[in-house]
Design a protein around this motif. Structure first.
Motif, PDB file in Angstrom:
ATOM      1  N   LEU A  54      -9.401  -3.291  -1.789  1.00 23.90           N
ATOM      2  CA  LEU A  54      -8.467  -2.580  -1.026  1.00 23.90           C
ATOM      3  C   LEU A  54      -6.920  -3.214  -1.969  1.00 23.90           C
ATOM      4  O   LEU A  54      -6.099  -1.759  -2.442  1.00 23.90           O
ATOM      5  N   THR A  55      -6.767  -4.252  -2.359  1.00 21.51           N
ATOM      6  CA  THR A  55      -5.577  -4.888  -3.704  1.00 21.51           C
ATOM      7  C   THR A  55      -5.818  -4.272  -4.958  1.00 21.51           C
ATOM      8  O   THR A  55      -4.877  -3.694  -5.386  1.00 21.51           O
ATOM      9  N   ALA A  58      -4.601  -0.008  -4.076  1.00 22.00           N
ATOM     10  CA  ALA A  58      -2.667  -0.153  -3.034  1.00 22.00           C
ATOM     11  C   ALA A  58      -1.877  -0.573  -4.735  1.00 22.00           C
ATOM     12  O   ALA A  58      -0.532   0.111  -4.296  1.00 22.00           O
ATOM     13  N   THR A  59      -2.125  -1.081  -5.125  1.00 14.82           N
ATOM     14  CA  THR A  59      -1.228  -1.393  -6.276  1.00 14.82           C
ATOM     15  C   THR A  59      -1.275  -0.783  -7.485  1.00 14.82           C
ATOM     16  O   THR A  59      -0.323  -1.036  -9.036  1.00 14.82           O
ATOM     17  N   ALA A 104      -9.398 -10.762  -3.320  1.00 10.35           N
ATOM     18  CA  ALA A 104      -7.988 -10.193  -3.461  1.00 10.35           C
ATOM     19  C   ALA A 104      -7.159 -10.530  -4.519  1.00 10.35           C
ATOM     20  O   ALA A 104      -6.481  -9.538  -5.017  1.00 10.35           O
ATOM     21  N   VAL A 203       2.066   0.025  -0.286  1.00 10.44           N
ATOM     22  CA  VAL A 203       1.421  -1.102  -0.864  1.00 10.44           C
ATOM     23  C   VAL A 203       1.052  -1.210   0.744  1.00 10.44           C
ATOM     24  O   VAL A 203      -0.357  -1.247   1.540  1.00 10.44           O
ATOM     25  N   SER A 207      -2.994   0.361   2.354  1.00  5.81           N
ATOM     26  CA  SER A 207      -3.363  -0.989   3.222  1.00  5.81           C
ATOM     27  C   SER A 207      -4.214  -0.665   4.083  1.00  5.81           C
ATOM     28  O   SER A 207      -5.278  -1.398   4.719  1.00  5.81           O
TER      29      SER A 207
END
Length: 518
Positions: A54-55, A58-59, A104, A203, A207
């Motif tokens: 996820l992180t 998204a980033t 994360a 984000v 997410s």
């Protein structure tokens, strides 16, 4: 930069990329032991994987945009530091909640390394010359993919699972030092406007969407109230992000003008589809080898050599030939054709397919992927201005990761449903002839994956057959996505690879005149 200077700087970048890739492969075989030691649940197991994905996903666009605004060298080193902090916390984690949080943090660093390495290479080497270096990237990918599960299994069996997180720290430290000594890129001084609102909305929306695709069908039903709420919320937040990027932001995280270029738009769509087909299907091959073929995690890791070997060969060969000829589209088209053939062949496997044949099918898929993945990024970078290089490169990586996340979740749900149905039918049939063998057996309705080697022979045969058939089925489901990606690639227009770092409209007038006179 001379060829030697490029190789010196590339050594630090490849060490950073190796750390990022190793972080996921080395822990794969250790997760069951980790969850058991920390008294975790199946939900915790899922979140250990989801938190990093996820992180990272998204980033990725944010890291890419920062690379267009700040020192790329400092950003890569910052990503290494963030990754190292997450690794230390994960190795010392006393509980599942701390481990999930640490994963994360690791994902933040991995997202930066994934996006920035491609951007830095694009800042050092012109598109025409970039192919000769793509083989090194393929070699690192192969080494991390093959060595990760083997090293991880060895560490768990000898010094403990904590060292699966600590093992990457010396490599990260070495990468930091090498980059400090060898990577010297000019930093363009200009007024900086950081798009905080766009980054926050992007984000947040991504997410929420990834939480839905990762946990849908497992923690809640696809048509449940929770599912509908997450989809609606993700849609609203992403729509707001698009509005901010288009109308409000001075320096948007994802400049929408990039998609006016046909190559970038088609490559982005193809990246999503390739992500669904590639990650969504191949991630379950390890499960196939362990559950349908009775292999150990180490043996399953060794089988990946077949696909990684094909990927390595085609990425090196295609890169070298593209550098020599300047022609790249034929490799994209041919690579996608091989991907379709490889996925089609793998859709025919079951628990009785000879292993040499499965390995050959994996090699075909690897050959196709090696000629496709790097060259999609190259096609986009060739059309992109240097000022937007970070954003454009990371957009391709972002959508490929997003497609992979969707594919892993959706095809995982298909796999679980088909295995459960096959096991239920098999156990029911076995109960009619040998009721004593299924007495006390709870079935597969809870979705848990038992240790097949501990089951009685008839039950073991049922599970092996179920996993074998289901694995072939998910490749069949993935096939249309590969075909759709092939269609996108066909419509990409081939533009000759430029021999300069900057695009012609970015060059100084005297440099443009010099190029025209050659």
């Amino acid at each position: 930069m001379t060829h030697r200077e490029v190789l010196e700087a590339l050594s630090g970048l490849l060490l950073a990329m190796f750390v990022a890739m190793l972080s996921s492969t080395i822990v794969s075989n250790a997760l069951p032991t980790i969850v058991s030691d920390l008294h975790g649940s199946q939900t915790g197991y899922t979140w250990v994987v989801v938190a990093t994905m996820l992180t990272m996903t998204a980033t990725t666009p944010i890291w890419g945009k920062l690379a267009d605004l700040f020192s790329k060298k400092v950003l890569v080193q910052s990503a290494l530091v963030i990754f190292s902090i997450g690794s230390i916390i994960a190795g010392l984690a006393p509980s599942m909640s701390v481990l999930i949080g640490a994963r994360a943090v690791q994902g933040l660093g991995v997202g930066g390394l994934t996006a920035l390495v491609q951007v830095v290479i694009a800042s050092m080497v012109s598109p025409r010359e970039r192919g000769r270096y793509s083989g090194y990237i393929g070699a690192v990918f192969a080494l991390a993919t093959v060595s990760g599960p083997l090293v991880g299994g060895l560490l768990v069996d000898t010094v403990g699972w904590e060292w699966c997180f600590f093992a990457g720290l010396p490599v990260a430290a070495l990468a930091f030092v090498v980059l400090q000594k060898t990577l010297h890129l000019p930093v363009v001084k200009r007024e900086v406007h950081i798009d905080y609102l766009g980054a926050f909305l992007l984000v947040g929306g991504v997410s929420i969407f990834l939480v839905w695709v990762s946990l849908g069908g497992q923690q809640f039903g696809w048509t449940s109230g929770t599912s509908l709420l997450l989809v609606a919320l993700a849609t609203v937040v992403i729509a707001l992000a698009v509005y901010v990027e288009a109308k409000v932001a001075i320096e948007p995280v994802v400049p929408l003008r990039l998609f006016k270029d046909r190559t970038t738009s088609l490559a982005t769509v193809a990246s999503v589809l390739i992500g669904v087909a590639m990650f969504g299907s191949t991630v379950y091959l390890s499960l196939y080898f362990q559950r349908a073929r009775g292999m150990s995690p180490t043996e399953a890791g060794l089988m990946s050599v077949c696909m990684v070997g094909g990927l390595l060969v085609s990425s090196i060969v295609s890169g070298r030939v593209i550098t020599t000829t300047g022609l790249w589209k034929r490799w994209l088209v041919g690579g996608m054709a091989l991907v379709i053939v490889g996925i089609g062949l793998l859709s025919t496997i079951d628990a009785t397919t000879p292993l040499w044949r499965v390995g050959a099918f994996m090699a075909v898929l690897g050959l196709g992927l090696g000629a496709t993945m790097q060259n999609l990024v190259l096609a986009v970078q060739n059309n992109t201005a240097q000022a937007d290089m970070g954003a454009a490169s990371s957009v391709v990586a972002f959508f490929r990761s997003l497609g992979g996340s969707i594919g892993i979740s959706a095809l995982g749900a298909v796999l679980a449903h088909q295995v459960a149905a096959s096991v239920e039918d098999g156990v029911r049939a076995l109960a009619r002839t040998h009721p004593e063998l299924v007495k006390g057996f709870g079935g597969h309705g809870n979705g848990e994956i038992p240790d097949v080697s501990t089951l009685p022979a008839p039950l073991k045969s049922i599970f092996e057959g179920a996993f074998g058939d289901a694995t072939g089925h998910i490749f069949l489901v993935a096939l249309p996505f590969a075909v759709a990606a092939f269609v996108c690639v066909l419509f990409i227009k081939e533009v000759p690879l430029r021999t300069t770092i900057d695009r012609e409209d970015e060059l100084a007038p005297e440099a443009t005149a010099e190029l025209s006179s050659r």
